[in-house]
Design a protein around this motif. Structure first.
Motif, PDB file in Angstrom:
ATOM      1  N   UNK A 105       0.829  -1.206   0.000  1.00 31.20           N
ATOM      2  CA  UNK A 105       0.000   0.000   0.000  1.00 31.20           C
ATOM      3  C   UNK A 105       0.864   1.257   0.000  1.00 31.20           C
ATOM      4  N   UNK A 106       1.970   1.211   0.727  1.00 29.77           N
ATOM      5  CA  UNK A 106       2.874   2.361   0.766  1.00 29.77           C
ATOM      6  C   UNK A 106       3.532   2.579  -0.592  1.00 29.77           C
ATOM      7  N   UNK A 107       3.904   1.490  -1.268  1.00 33.36           N
ATOM      8  CA  UNK A 107       4.513   1.600  -2.588  1.00 33.36           C
ATOM      9  C   UNK A 107       3.530   2.192  -3.594  1.00 33.36           C
ATOM     10  N   UNK A 108       2.269   1.760  -3.538  1.00 34.15           N
ATOM     11  CA  UNK A 108       1.268   2.279  -4.478  1.00 34.15           C
ATOM     12  C   UNK A 108       0.979   3.741  -4.187  1.00 34.15           C
ATOM     13  N   UNK A 109       0.908   4.095  -2.923  1.00 35.47           N
ATOM     14  CA  UNK A 109       0.671   5.494  -2.570  1.00 35.47           C
ATOM     15  C   UNK A 109       1.798   6.373  -3.097  1.00 35.47           C
ATOM     16  N   UNK A 110       3.042   5.929  -2.947  1.00 33.39           N
ATOM     17  CA  UNK A 110       4.184   6.674  -3.466  1.00 33.39           C
ATOM     18  C   UNK A 110       4.119   6.772  -4.980  1.00 33.39           C
ATOM     19  N   UNK A 111       3.754   5.686  -5.637  1.00 33.38           N
ATOM     20  CA  UNK A 111       3.678   5.660  -7.094  1.00 33.38           C
ATOM     21  C   UNK A 111       2.643   6.643  -7.616  1.00 33.38           C
ATOM     22  N   UNK A 112       1.479   6.666  -7.009  1.00 33.00           N
ATOM     23  CA  UNK A 112       0.401   7.551  -7.447  1.00 33.00           C
ATOM     24  C   UNK A 112       0.746   9.014  -7.179  1.00 33.00           C
ATOM     25  N   UNK A 113       1.394   9.280  -6.059  1.00 34.60           N
ATOM     26  CA  UNK A 113       1.759  10.665  -5.738  1.00 34.60           C
ATOM     27  C   UNK A 113       2.915  11.162  -6.592  1.00 34.60           C
ATOM     28  N   UNK A 114       3.779  10.266  -7.060  1.00 40.16           N
ATOM     29  CA  UNK A 114       4.878  10.650  -7.942  1.00 40.16           C
ATOM     30  C   UNK A 114       4.437  10.808  -9.390  1.00 40.16           C
ATOM     31  N   UNK A 115       3.411  10.065  -9.793  1.00 43.74           N
ATOM     32  CA  UNK A 115       3.036   9.982 -11.206  1.00 43.74           C
ATOM     33  C   UNK A 115       1.558  10.315 -11.387  1.00 43.74           C
ATOM     34  N   UNK A 116       1.232  11.533 -11.708  1.00 43.06           N
ATOM     35  CA  UNK A 116      -0.185  11.933 -11.786  1.00 43.06           C
ATOM     36  C   UNK A 116      -0.974  11.174 -12.834  1.00 43.06           C
ATOM     37  N   UNK A 117      -0.301  10.657 -13.879  1.00 47.14           N
ATOM     38  CA  UNK A 117      -1.003   9.915 -14.925  1.00 47.14           C
ATOM     39  C   UNK A 117      -1.470   8.537 -14.450  1.00 47.14           C
ATOM     40  N   UNK A 118      -0.981   8.098 -13.283  1.00 42.99           N
ATOM     41  CA  UNK A 118      -1.371   6.795 -12.739  1.00 42.99           C
ATOM     42  C   UNK A 118      -2.397   6.940 -11.617  1.00 42.99           C
ATOM     43  N   UNK A 119      -3.186   7.997 -11.681  1.00 45.36           N
ATOM     44  CA  UNK A 119      -4.207   8.258 -10.666  1.00 45.36           C
ATOM     45  C   UNK A 119      -5.138   7.064 -10.460  1.00 45.36           C
ATOM     46  N   UNK A 120      -5.381   6.282 -11.500  1.00 41.62           N
ATOM     47  CA  UNK A 120      -6.357   5.193 -11.444  1.00 41.62           C
ATOM     48  C   UNK A 120      -5.867   3.988 -10.635  1.00 41.62           C
ATOM     49  N   UNK A 121      -4.582   3.961 -10.283  1.00 38.37           N
ATOM     50  CA  UNK A 121      -4.037   2.836  -9.515  1.00 38.37           C
ATOM     51  C   UNK A 121      -4.435   2.866  -8.046  1.00 38.37           C
ATOM     52  N   UNK A 122      -5.009   3.949  -7.600  1.00 43.69           N
ATOM     53  CA  UNK A 122      -5.196   4.160  -6.169  1.00 43.69           C
ATOM     54  C   UNK A 122      -6.261   3.267  -5.548  1.00 43.69           C
ATOM     55  N   UNK A 123      -7.199   2.791  -6.323  1.00 40.90           N
ATOM     56  CA  UNK A 123      -8.296   2.005  -5.779  1.00 40.90           C
ATOM     57  C   UNK A 123      -8.322   0.632  -6.450  1.00 40.90           C
ATOM     58  N   UNK A 124      -8.261  -0.427  -5.660  1.00 43.91           N
ATOM     59  CA  UNK A 124      -8.144  -1.764  -6.229  1.00 43.91           C
ATOM     60  C   UNK A 124      -8.659  -2.817  -5.254  1.00 43.91           C
ATOM     61  N   UNK A 125      -8.917  -4.014  -5.782  1.00 46.07           N
ATOM     62  CA  UNK A 125      -9.181  -5.191  -4.950  1.00 46.07           C
ATOM     63  C   UNK A 125      -7.877  -5.982  -4.852  1.00 46.07           C
ATOM     64  N   UNK A 126      -7.644  -6.552  -3.686  1.00 48.27           N
ATOM     65  CA  UNK A 126      -6.358  -7.181  -3.377  1.00 48.27           C
ATOM     66  C   UNK A 126      -6.579  -8.653  -3.020  1.00 48.27           C
ATOM     67  N   UNK A 127      -5.870  -9.529  -3.711  1.00 43.84           N
ATOM     68  CA  UNK A 127      -6.036 -10.955  -3.472  1.00 43.84           C
ATOM     69  C   UNK A 127      -4.677 -11.615  -3.248  1.00 43.84           C
ATOM     70  N   UNK A 128      -4.690 -12.605  -2.391  1.00 39.54           N
ATOM     71  CA  UNK A 128      -3.543 -13.497  -2.241  1.00 39.54           C
ATOM     72  C   UNK A 128      -3.912 -14.819  -2.897  1.00 39.54           C
ATOM     73  N   UNK A 129      -3.062 -15.308  -3.778  1.00 38.23           N
ATOM     74  CA  UNK A 129      -3.383 -16.533  -4.508  1.00 38.23           C
ATOM     75  C   UNK A 129      -2.207 -17.487  -4.488  1.00 38.23           C
TER      76      UNK A 129
END
Length: 403
Positions: A105-129
């Protein structure tokens, strides 16, 4: 003016093993499985191997947009880079190596805040498989997000980049430019070509570039994207403003960092009002009263910000900055701006005493009207005004209106 920004902290985390390994493998990963094997990529490396990897392996050079990435640890940087690479193809499913939810979650938050074009990555479903005969994997599922169900991200991005290219060309030379002028141009363009309004796409920059309206998140992401495209380091910042969640920017101009808030620079009284440059190039002292970086979010993610020790005062360049309130000096300034048509005046003062003295005489006692009438020789014409005052920034803007 402050729009709460949903950060999706309570993301569903499904730890149950997916029982139908064949479906998981054949349906979700079919398009990626062969490609990974051909490249010799082993995405099922062990946690120990990843943790022992050096951060330098994943560092990227020559990009002024890694503000939050540089605050991550090695495994978080690995996740950041992998997600970034796969997000470039707008994949609805992103398969990752084993990583716990908190660093992910911290990595995704950093990614979205660094890259405005990746705004859509912020909300997701998370699975362990655990596919058959394979190690544990992580699956990020974006298939149910509005970005994929209701919109065409590829077409939208193409339209955004077409618009942004025109703005960059309009902003002046692409090399050897004054960073303050360039960033100031972006700040002003966003304000003058948009208005503040909440709607379904207001959390990303397409709202600014394609629809001409947004809230704080859209303003801040658009400013960040323009700066980055021009080679200016800029990050997206979320914190609190007057007790409410708010988004703004930190930008590096020259050798120093400054705060920028295009949302609050947009004067909402009327579309004809000039941009308020008090919110461009602010210092830590300037934002200390109304802004709070120690929000629960920043504390949780342990994000830190460099010192912004200096203020950039654009009003010194325009002659609208005054060390003290002196009647003759103010009169000469008003005379230089006075017009037979409606016009604007901006004042910024160096101290609270000067600001309060100016406000009392110019506004409360209406000396400003006397100055304008005397300069133009219109002693009996009806006149009125609207004004905007920022007490903590010692700023006063006035629109003089002939009735």
């Amino acid at each position: 003016m402050n729009e709460a920004i949903p950060r999706n902290e309570a993301i569903p985390r499904n730890e149950a093993i997916l029982k139908n390994d064949a479906i998981l493998k054949d349906v979700i990963f079919k398009s990626e499985e062969n490609a990974d094997e051909e490249k010799g990529i082993n995405i099922f490396e062990t946690i120990n191997e990843l943790v022992s990897s050096t951060a330098d392996v994943y560092d990227s050079t020559g990009r002024p947009d890694r503000f939050f990435y540089n605050q991550l640890n090695g495994i978080e940087k690995r996740a950041y880079i992998e997600i970034e690479e796969k997000a470039g193809s707008y994949s609805k499913y992103i398969k990752l190596f084993p990583i716990e939810f908190t660093p992910l979650r911290r990595a995704i938050e950093a990614l979205v805040c660094d890259n405005p074009e990746l705004y859509w990555l912020d909300s997701f479903d998370y699975y362990t498989a655990r596919p058959q005969k394979r190690g544990k994997i992580i699956l990020l599922d974006y298939s149910k997000q509005p970005a994929f169900t209701d919109r065409n991200l590829v077409e939208e991005q193409a339209l955004v980049d077409e618009k942004v290219q025109l703005i960059l060309e309009e902003s002046g030379p692409s090399q050897d430019f004054n960073v303050f002028d360039k960033a100031g141009f972006f700040y002003n363009w966003i304000i003058q070509n948009n208005y503040y309004e909440s709607y379904e796409r207001d959390q990303d920059y397409t709202s600014i570039f394609l629809d001409g309206k947004s809230v704080c998140s859209g303003y801040a992401r658009a400013f960040q994207y323009l700066c980055q495209r021009a080679g200016i380091e800029c990050a997206f910042v979320v914190g609190d403003n007057l007790g409410e969640s708010h988004a703004w920017n930190i930008v590096k101009l020259g050798d120093d960092y400054y705060w920028v808030d295009a949302t609050h620079g947009d004067v909402l009284l009327d579309e004809s009002w000039p941009s308020n440059y008090c919110m461009f190039g602010m210092s830590d002292m300037d934002i200390s009263e109304d802004y709070d970086l120690n929000s629960d979010r920043n504390i949780a993610y342990e994000f830190h910000f460099p010192e912004c020790s200096n203020s950039y005062n654009r009003y010194e360049e325009t002659g609208a900055y005054f060390q003290s309130y002196d009647f003759d000096t103010i009169y000469n300034y008003v005379a230089s701006c006075a017009s037979y048509d409606d016009f604007f005046l901006e004042f910024r003062f160096a101290s609270q005493d000067a600001y309060e003295a100016a406000f009392d005489e110019l506004i409360n006692q209406e000396y400003l009207f006397d100055m304008v009438r005397e300069e133009l020789g219109l002693y009996y014409e009806p006149i009125t005004y609207s004004y905007l005052a920022y007490d903590n920034l010692y700023y006063l803007a006035v629109e003089v209106i002939w009735e």
